[in-house]
Every structure is written in C-alpha cells, then in structure tokens.
Design a protein around this motif. Sequence first.
Motif, PDB file in Angstrom:
ATOM      1  N   TYR A  75       0.829  -1.209   0.000  1.00 16.83           N
ATOM      2  CA  TYR A  75       0.000   0.000   0.000  1.00 16.83           C
ATOM      3  C   TYR A  75       0.866   1.262   0.000  1.00 16.83           C
ATOM      4  O   TYR A  75       0.548   2.240  -0.669  1.00 16.83           O
ATOM      5  N   VAL A 130      -8.026  -0.111   5.624  1.00 14.51           N
ATOM      6  CA  VAL A 130      -8.119  -0.783   4.324  1.00 14.51           C
ATOM      7  C   VAL A 130      -9.342  -1.699   4.351  1.00 14.51           C
ATOM      8  O   VAL A 130      -9.450  -2.597   5.192  1.00 14.51           O
ATOM      9  N   VAL A 181      -8.525   2.050   0.128  1.00 18.91           N
ATOM     10  CA  VAL A 181      -7.486   2.397   1.111  1.00 18.91           C
ATOM     11  C   VAL A 181      -7.743   3.824   1.588  1.00 18.91           C
ATOM     12  O   VAL A 181      -7.613   4.772   0.828  1.00 18.91           O
TER      13      VAL A 181
END
Length: 554
Positions: A84, A441, A446
Amino acid sequence: MVRKFTKLKVIPLGGLNEIGKNMTAIEYKDEIIVIDCGLSFPEDEMLGIDIVIPDITYLLKNRDKVKGIFLTHGHEDHIGALPYVLKKLNVPVYGTKLTIGLVEVKLKEHKLNNVKLNRVKPKDKIKLNFMEVEFIKTTHSIPDACSIAIHTEIGTIFHTGDFKVDYTPIDEDVMDFHRIAELGKKGVLLMLADSTNVERAGYAMSERTVGSSLDEIFRNAKRRIVVATFASNIHRVQQIINAAYKYNRKVAVSGRSMVNVVNVAKDLGYLTLPEDILIDLNEINDYSHDELVIITTGSQGEPMSALSRMASSEHKKMEIEKGDLVVISATPIPGNEKTVSKVINQLFEKGAEVIYDDLADIHVSGHACQEELKLMHRLVKPKYFMPVHGEYRHLKQHAELAVSLGMPKENIFTVTTGCVVEFDRNSARLGGYVPSGNILVDGLGVGDVGNIVLRDRKHLSEDGLMVVVVTIAKENGKVIAGPDIISRGFVYVRESEDLIEKAKVVVREALTECENKQIREWAYLKNTIKDELKNYLYERTKRNPMILPIIMEV
C-alpha cells in the motif's frame, strides 16, 4: 565560529501505544530513512475493516528526502503495509534474503513489479550522503531478523527490531553480541527497543525447547496430527517437519499464507526438507491417518483461516475426525482469546484431542523478557532511550526498567505516534508533531473509510435500518404512492405487521401536515419523516434504527 549542526529527528509513525503497524522515520539534513512498514489488524469496533496501515502523509510531503525503507524482519507487523505504501511512495526497499523473499510474494499479489528490492546480509552497511545504515544479526521467531544501527555525525541510533536472546537457535545463527557491545563501547546516542514482553520476568525460552515437546507428542500420537502455528515461524515449521520425519509421517500444508511462506523458505534454503516428505493436501486420502501431519494456519482463531474452517466443517479438502490430534502451537495474541477458545471448543466437539499452550510447552515467545532487555541495555549503554513496539503499559514499564538500570528519567522518551524527538550532540527535546494515525483498508479501498462510515456501520450493526419510500406529485406535492417501509436488522416485518402499519400512518400524517402547510422542500420533508418516525419507534420499541427516507417525484 561555532559550527551549527542540523537536528537529527526520530519520528515514530506507528507501533507506539499499539501492537503492530511498526514504522519509524529517521531524518537528518535532507535525508529520511524509514525502518519497517507494518500493518495491524482491526479492533472490534472497526466493522468490516480488513487491515490497518500507518498514515504516511509526512513521508509523502517529503518524498524527495525519503531514501529507502529498511526492514528488520519479515513479520506482517513489519512488512505488511509495504504494498500500500509503495503504490504511493516508490522507494528502494532493503532487507535480508528471507525478508525480501516474503516481500516479493506480497508485491506479486498486488501486481507491483517495479520496486527496487535490495538483499543485504548482517554486517552490511548502506551508505547514504549523511547517514550510514548497518544491519546487525539478532534472533527472533523468524530467521534473518536484524537490528539496525543508523550512523550520523550527531551520533548513532540503534533500533533493536523484534528480538529475543536465544543461545541455541534452530539455525545456530546466534545474535551478534560482539557488534552490539562494540557499538555500546563507541557510544550510542539513542536506543529504540522492543517492549512487547517487558511485563514478563526472566528469559524467553529457547525455540529448541518446543522441539522436545513436539517429539513427545508425535511419539505418543496414534492417529492424524494437525499442528497450527504462525505461518512465518519457520523454525517451528522446521521442528514439526523433523518430528514428522522421525516418526515416518508425511507432511501436508494448509492455508494460503502457510503455503506461501513454506515455498519461499524452501526455495531460499531456510527449510531443510527430507526427500518426498511434503505432499499436496489433495493427496492426504492416499495415506492412513497414522502416516500424516497437517501444518496449518489459524493458531489465532481467525474466522477464515484453515483451522477455523476445519473446526466448522467448511474446509473443502479436509474434515476433522474423531481421534485426530490438534496441536495449537501458539499463544493467543491479546484480544484473540475468545476466537481461539471458540475454535478449541469446536474441535473438542468433533471428537478431536486438542493440545494448546495451557496444557503443554508447545510455544515460546519470540520477544525478549525482562532479563534479556536488561542485557541489551547493558550492552548498548545508550545516552537516550525510546521504548517502542508495545501498548502504553508496555512502554511505561520498559521506561521504568531503564530507570532501574540507572538511566536518568529525563533521558527517556515515552512518546506517542507522530511525536518528533530532536537530537543534537548534547541534548534532546520534543519537537512537535507530524500527521499520523490509522489508514483503514477495506477491500480495494485504502483510506476511504473514516470515522463517519464506521459510526454508520456501528449504528446499523446495533439498531438496524428502516427505509421509507414515498412518491409525490411534482405539480402539487401530494402523496400519490406509499409510504412503503422496508426493514433490515430492526424487526422481522412479517411478525411485526402492526408496528409497520402504524409507522406508515405516522409517516402519512407527517406528510399530510407538510402538504397542508405547502412545504415541498425535500430536505425538510425527509427530516420531518425521520423525526416523527424516530420518536414513534423509540416509544414503541426503545430502539433507534437508522431511518432512510427516499422521496420520488413524478
């Protein structure tokens, strides 16, 4: 003329006042390095959230300064947020062979193939313009764990990473006490140290002690053995395989993360496998029960893990049968006790024999207890100290332990995530805060779920939903259809027809009153429906469902 030095800044972005989500930024002049990039799992009130990652706003604002992410080891709470973070901040990643091997699997799953991954060995030093980063061998519950020393002209920062003192590790690769003591002798400005097990007196037992317990369990087992443990605990997996080989059993692996880790560890040489001992889970029916060992995920009772699915008869390839021996080789992480207990009960109900931590020595911690922490403090002898990796009580007790070893209270920084601590050659002080916190998340989203969405989810989960649908005429605002009421999670409509019918009457009367006053603004109509219906439902049921009016105009 006195030479003026730039301040050396230490900025924890995660891992303080919590277990997991470990991330620390070190900033000097125009360079920032990041140590670890972990995730944590959602708390009970974070409904529907899959994982939690650190807020990297500060790093994004200073992206040109960030020179790399340096990983201490391959556990999820230290590498899990990488996919991420790297999507937004593509910087080089440094770690040991196994750590990078596990990162590669994660990045592949996220289809990230343009990241610069750098494999390092203990004793390697990565030289930047103003900082030098050194990897130092430690022992933990996963191979290839390291401490990290950051050398600057202001002084050296030593980050222990997760560690324990194990004089007899499974891979016989002992912690580099000599180098740590050498750093201590030269002088360490600041030490950041693992606080997870600071509440435990004494020493953490060696991983080898688990081997003798497993040997005894395997020797006495008459039927199939299922062992649940952390996927990343490769030393434990090795000992399970050794015991299986000794007692002529084949080994099958269940659970996606376990399969991934075993494959990586096997390919990189961290698992020693006797020939033909591993079989596919699809082949277990080709062997009798006394010839099989299943290594599985699910030691924390995770609802979708392989062991939980076996316990609830939802596993596609394997059913727990009467007489099976299930060994849960892990201690429940705080907060997971209920889920683990539920799985254990389900296994007993199926007729399995279950061995768990309360009944046998089948798990040891990978984190240092008090005496090991004292040893680390004595070896490093830092001028300043910052406890990390723990809830507030852990950080507080670690600070007290440092005081008991003679460190001045004013030299200890028990801080929160986002707090900047600034150092020069002779002093240290708090230097304000940077943006920090939790990024949630949920599926592919996200950061798109925040407090308002969580509040709505909590409301829905506790009180349910009532949808009111009304159709009004465009020209005069009269109700021409409805109100119709749909209920979800509040009451079962077929058994509460009287309540629903009277609720319709309440809505109709509220709309008639608005009609008489010639009020046609939708916002006013919706608020009126909400208020009148809310009062009626609370009076009748003492409950407050979420009310969602839908007005259609024709």
